[in-house]
Enzyme design. Structure first.
Site, PDB file in Angstrom:
ATOM      1  CG  ASP A   1      -6.855 -31.997  -0.658  1.00 55.45           C
ATOM      2  OD1 ASP A   1      -7.208 -30.873  -1.064  1.00 55.45           O
ATOM      3  OD2 ASP A   1      -7.346 -32.563   0.348  1.00 55.45           O
TER       4      ASP A   1
ATOM      5  CE1 TYR B   1      -3.706  -2.643   1.102  1.00 57.68           C
ATOM      6  CE2 TYR B   1      -4.189  -0.995  -0.561  1.00 57.68           C
ATOM      7  CZ  TYR B   1      -4.506  -2.160   0.092  1.00 57.68           C
ATOM      8  OH  TYR B   1      -5.614  -2.862  -0.281  1.00 57.68           O
TER       9      TYR B   1
ATOM     10  CD  GLU C   1      -3.633 -29.369   0.496  1.00 57.75           C
ATOM     11  OE1 GLU C   1      -3.385 -30.586   0.390  1.00 57.75           O
ATOM     12  OE2 GLU C   1      -4.122 -28.710  -0.436  1.00 57.75           O
TER      13      GLU C   1
END
Lengths: 382, 471
Positions: A269, A123, A216
């Site tokens: 996964d 920013y 995960e």
């Protein structure tokens, strides 16, 4: 900070290693000042020129693997191949200037002894120089350029990456002069890992767990924490909610050194992305190759694996997406992947399918805990 | 050669006279006298150059489609003598009619009585309005002034045979504004000629315009000469190109001609039409490396017109190209090839860039220069936010700034910016583009080696935290 991996015998890879130093603020400022002086010197030569910025190449072509001989931790590191950023190249001019702008901003922060997050930096740069910085990703990449140029860690530059990591389970963490936090009593949200590496370094840790489980996904972490799975099998749960950030890896690495007898098991996964996440915990990454090698841990693959597929219904298998294939190709080409992982990856690719851990819920909501316990007890991890 | 109009015929005769003057050593006078007794004009072209040979005139072809018999009867009266002759030869030449009838009529020679001079006088009568003829002749002479052929003084005399018996004279002298001596090279003269031409707003004024060109800086001029070797098959050719760039803050007197440049052409010391080779040469130059973009180059008969994509409003470019044979006279039909013309023009452009920093910067350099302020600002920022006095003083020394404490950021920034821009400009002037040593590894938006982190991010972007960037 001598850790086990450094004491193993590794002669030649030492010479090839390029790393980022962990420095104090004034040391980093000194390096930036040297950069400025060199630039001005070359600009004032009788035959003046605008010097290029030599950056260590962060590509797989410059990555090497160090395989510990006496330990079982290997890691990826970067070697001495350079690329350069030049003002004069038409499309790369802005990238060149971006590096200087980030250096300028970091220099200011270091003088004020402030620490900022990557987001805050983005920013600030966006307000200061909107023509040069348009996305967070660009800022992050430029920060890595500065790391590669000055060869100092990102944290030394005064930049913190906010961490997404969480810890739950049988571990007590105590910040200096604070009360100890019992992570088993934190509820399903766990203890939030700070992005401040100095703070993490100073944490006092005590545990009676027997395993560390790296998860995960956040949802799975929450489920396991809620069900107090870490009490059934004394363990510590850790997640980075996806791809691991440096702070989470830092803490995991600390834990692995503080408690070297605890096996570290990963629950991801069954898809190339999951394996990629596991690899990052295990070996480090090329993107942050100058620093990440320090935090490699010996992580083992608990699940989901090929032989777990019989536990889930056929309908829960989904086809692999193009992105999965991209990740898979990138993994296959990396030299660090051991054979049994390669085999798993090959099965994934051949079947063209992927499965998520949540598929296990088909067998009941408490099945996940049982699955985990069974696998751990059977030492069914690779 | 084919003559298609009386104007062209007269111009051709004058041009031959000029060439004869050029070849002789010493000063020559060229007079063109027009005696008008309407509807007839008696044209007399005389010069004190070398004597002419008859082939010059006998080669003129005049067909019926060209000049009508009512305009000109085809008769030329020629008097000529060379320096070594002891008489002045006088001929009448009838260019019309069949070959056998086109006969030379020798008239009695005029004895010179041991006087040493040479010259030629050609007379003809035409039926034409004097103004049409005058316009073309004046235009020719003005163009010839650009060449600044030394040693030729030309005058144009008009005698109007009407009641007032007015006689007016125009004298065209080569050295008006700037002194040149006889030993100046051809290209120096061409430069000087173009300079005057531009200073007089392309000959629309009689004297140079002081309001527009108040300082020498306003007009930047340079030249390039390319020559080819002589061989038994081709004569040696020289191409001279002169380019003038004028930077006028406001075009007060002269309506701005926008983004166009007239490229004047000369061939063998005579104004010429534009050749295909020349147009090809102009379009094939890499103008981008000089910061210009060529839209079109068109043949406009007596000059080529180049249209640029966009020039700064106050900037104007003038060009002249002169191709000539090293040896003259010659009946060579050899045309300069476009490579020679291109080389000449490029030499002139490079010369301009070399002599004037910041002029004709390539588009690439201009783009990079536009980033210089930001780079300078960053570096100045680092220097000034440092508390290390030794560092700051070293920087001041390198930047050749005084060592006093009170140097502001702007001063430091400006100095760094100056240096950066000067390096960029110097690099731009190097004729050989130095090939980049390092291959192009990092372009702005090209993704690096597929980082699984980025790919994972893309997939799970909708998750808990939209901006959860890894690492």
């Amino acid at each position: 900070m001598d850790d086990l991996s450094k004491s193993s015998m590794k002669f030649f890879s030492d010479q090839q290693l390029c790393f980022a130093d962990i420095l104090l603020p004034h040391e980093v400022q000194a390096r930036i000042q040297v950069a400025v002086l060199n630039f001005l010197k070359i600009l004032s030569f009788p035959d003046p020129a605008i010097s290029d910025l030599p950056l260590i190449n962060r590509k797989s072509s410059n990555s090497r693997v160090s395989e510990g001989i006496l330990t079982d931790v290997s890691w990826i590191f970067l070697s001495h191949s350079f690329c350069s950023r030049s003002l004069m190249k038409a499309n790369a001019t802005k990238a060149f200037i971006r590096v200087w702008k980030v250096m300028e901003m970091c220099f200011e922060f270091l003088t004020q002894e402030k620490r900022v997050t990557q987001r805050e930096l983005f920013y600030k740069l966006l307000c200061d120089s909107p023509h040069y910085f348009s996305s967070q990703l660009q800022v992050n990449r430029t920060i890595q350029d500065v790391v590669a140029l000055l060869r100092c860690s990102r944290y030394s530059l005064g930049i913190m990456a906010s961490s997404k990591g969480l810890v739950a389970g049988r571990i007590l963490l105590q910040e200096p002069n604070q009360e100890a936090v019992d992570c088993s009593a934190c509820g399903s949200s766990g203890y939030a890992i700070s992005g401040d590496l100095n703070l993490l370094e100073s944490l006092i840790m005590k545990t009676d767990a027997r395993y560390i489980v790296v998860v995960e996904k956040h949802a799975i972490f929450q489920r396991l924490a809620e069900d107090h799975v870490f009490n059934q099998i004394p363990s510590i749960l850790l997640t980075a909610k996806g791809y691991p950030d440096i702070a989470t890896r830092f803490l995991l690495h600390r834990m692995s050194r503080a408690f070297p007898d605890l096996p570290i098991l990963a629950l991801v996964d069954w898809n190339p992305a999951g394996l990629a996440i596991l690899s990052t915990y295990k070996f480090g990454s090329i993107g942050m190759g100058l620093e990440a090698y320090r935090y490699a841990c010996n992580v083992k693959w608990l699940g989901l694996r090929g032989d777990d597929l019989q536990l889930i219904p056929q309908q829960s298998l989904a086809p692999l997406k193009p992105r999965d294939l991209q990740i898979a190709r990138s993994l296959i080409s990396s030299t660090t992947l051991q054979d049994n992982y390669r085999q798993e990856l090959a099965v994934m690719m051949q079947s063209g399918q992927r499965a998520e851990i949540e598929a296990l819920y088909f067998n009941g909501y408490d099945y996940l805990g049982k699955y985990l316990a069974k696998k751990i007890v059977q030492a069914n991890y690779i | 050669m084919d003559i298609s109009s009386v104007q062209k015929l007269c111009i051709h005769l004058i041009s031959s006279a000029v060439q004869r003057c050029r070849l002789s050593e010493g000063l020559c006078r060229l007079s063109v006298v027009l005696k008008s007794s309407p509807p007839i004009i008696r044209v007399s072209i005389s010069d004190t150059g070398t004597g002419s040979c008859l082939e010059e005139f006998q080669d003129l072809k005049c067909n019926r489609e060209g000049i009508g018999t009512e305009k000109w009867d085809g008769l030329l009266s020629i008097k000529t003598t060379s320096i070594s002759d002891n008489k002045i030869y006088h001929y009448h030449l009838n260019l019309r009619g069949s070959v056998s009838a086109r006969r030379l009529t020798r008239l009695p020679s005029i004895p010179k009585n041991d006087a040493k001079f040479s010259g030629t006088e050609v007379c003809l009568s035409i039926s034409e309005t004097i103004d049409a003829l005058l316009k073309d002749i004046k235009h020719y002479f003005q163009k010839m002034l650009i060449l600044k052929i030394p040693s030729v003084a030309a005058e144009l005399v008009i005698e109007r045979g009407d009641a007032s018996g007015l006689r007016c004279e125009n004298v065209f002298l080569p050295n008006e504004c700037s002194p040149l001596n006889f030993s100046s090279s051809n290209v120096e003269r061409l430069k000087s000629g173009l300079e005057e031409y531009v200073l007089k707003h392309r000959n629309s004024l009689n004297n140079k315009c002081d309001s527009c060109f108040c300082s020498r800086e306003k007009l930047k001029i340079s030249s390039g000469v390319a020559s080819s070797m002589e061989s038994h098959r081709s004569p040696g050719l020289i191409v001279e190109a002169v380019i003038a760039i004028s930077e006028l803050s406001e075009s007060l007197c002269f309506r701005s001609s926008g983004n166009k440049t007239e490229v004047l052409h000369f061939k063998d010391f005579s104004p010429s039409s534009v050749s295909i080779a020349s147009l090809n040469a102009l379009t094939s130059i890499d103008w981008r490396s000089y910061g210009l973009t060529l839209v079109s180059a068109v043949d406009q008969v007596d000059h080529a017109l180049i249209e640029w994509e966009s020039l700064p409003p106050y900037l104007h470019i003038d060009m002249v190209i002169h191709c000539y044979h090293k040896q003259y006279p010659g009946k060579y039909k050899y045309q300069p090839d476009r490579h020679l013309i291109k080389k000449g023009v490029k030499l002139a452009l490079d010369d301009l860039k070399e002599k004037h920093t910041g002029l004709l910067l390539s588009a690439h350099a201009v783009k990079i220069c536009s980033y210089a302020p930001d780079l300078a600002s960053s570096i100045a920022g680092i220097i000034l936010s440092s508390n290390d006095l030794k560092f700051r003083s070293k920087c001041s020394t390198l930047l050749e700034l005084s060592q006093s404490q009170a140097i502001g950021k702007q001063t430091v920034e400006d100095r760094i910016k100056e240096k950066i821009i000067s390096v960029i400009e110097t690099n731009d002037r190097k004729p050989e583009k130095i090939k980049e040593a390092a291959p192009f590894l990092f372009e702005d938006d090209r993704p690096q080696d597929l980082d699984p982190a980025d790919l994972y991010l893309e997939e799970h972007a909708g998750g808990d935290n939209v901006f959860s960037f890894p690492d």
